[in-house]
Design a protein around this motif. Sequence first.
Motif, short mmCIF file in Angstrom:
data_model
loop_
_atom_site.label_atom_id
_atom_site.label_comp_id
_atom_site.label_asym_id
_atom_site.label_seq_id
_atom_site.Cartn_x
_atom_site.Cartn_y
_atom_site.Cartn_z
N LYS A 7 -3.52 3.14 0.34
CA LYS A 7 -2.58 3.99 -0.40
C LYS A 7 -2.37 5.35 0.27
CE LYS A 7 -2.66 4.02 -4.96
NZ LYS A 7 -3.08 4.00 -6.37
N PHE A 10 -0.32 4.95 3.41
CA PHE A 10 1.06 4.67 3.02
C PHE A 10 1.75 5.95 2.56
CE2 PHE A 10 3.91 2.20 -0.11
CZ PHE A 10 4.89 2.01 0.84
N ALA A 11 1.06 6.73 1.74
CA ALA A 11 1.60 8.01 1.27
C ALA A 11 1.85 8.96 2.45
CB ALA A 11 0.66 8.66 0.26
N CYS A 25 4.35 12.03 -2.81
CA CYS A 25 4.21 10.77 -2.08
C CYS A 25 3.26 9.82 -2.79
CB CYS A 25 3.76 11.04 -0.64
SG CYS A 25 5.06 11.83 0.33
N MET A 26 2.19 10.34 -3.38
CA MET A 26 1.28 9.48 -4.14
C MET A 26 1.98 8.96 -5.41
SD MET A 26 -1.41 8.84 -2.46
CE MET A 26 -2.38 8.02 -3.71
N VAL A 29 4.05 6.06 -4.21
CA VAL A 29 3.19 4.90 -3.95
C VAL A 29 2.80 4.23 -5.27
CG1 VAL A 29 0.93 4.16 -3.07
CG2 VAL A 29 2.34 5.72 -1.73
N ASN A 30 2.46 5.01 -6.26
CA ASN A 30 2.08 4.44 -7.56
C ASN A 30 3.23 3.70 -8.22
OD1 ASN A 30 -0.60 5.25 -7.45
ND2 ASN A 30 -0.14 7.25 -8.32
N GLU A 33 3.58 0.51 -6.30
CA GLU A 33 2.44 -0.36 -6.58
C GLU A 33 2.60 -1.08 -7.92
OE1 GLU A 33 -2.14 0.22 -5.64
OE2 GLU A 33 -1.48 1.47 -7.31
N SER A 66 10.30 3.24 2.22
CA SER A 66 9.08 2.55 1.78
C SER A 66 9.12 1.07 2.13
CB SER A 66 8.90 2.71 0.27
OG SER A 66 8.81 4.08 -0.05
#
Length: 86
Positions: A7, A10-11, A25-26, A29-30, A33, A66
């Motif tokens: 993660k 990726f972020a 960015c997190m 990603v969440n 996800e 992404s």
Amino acid sequence: MEKKINKREFANEIKKQTNYNEEICMMIVNILENNFIFYNKNKIIIKLIEELNISIEEANNIYNISSNIIKTQIKRKILHPFKNQN
């Protein structure tokens, strides 16, 4: 053993390509996800717009960046299934 993107990596890759800060960015990603990226594009776009308060154009840009990162990782795995993915 293969190296998988985590993660944080990726972020960081999203951060490099968008210039958003780590916290945003997190969040991206969440969102990704929690929604399978290749089947829920519209749902992801709506979530990005709502949670990040951005335009539809920017949400589409984030989605495309992404998905390209993920596609690149998949392509590396297919082309080099037994190679360390550094």
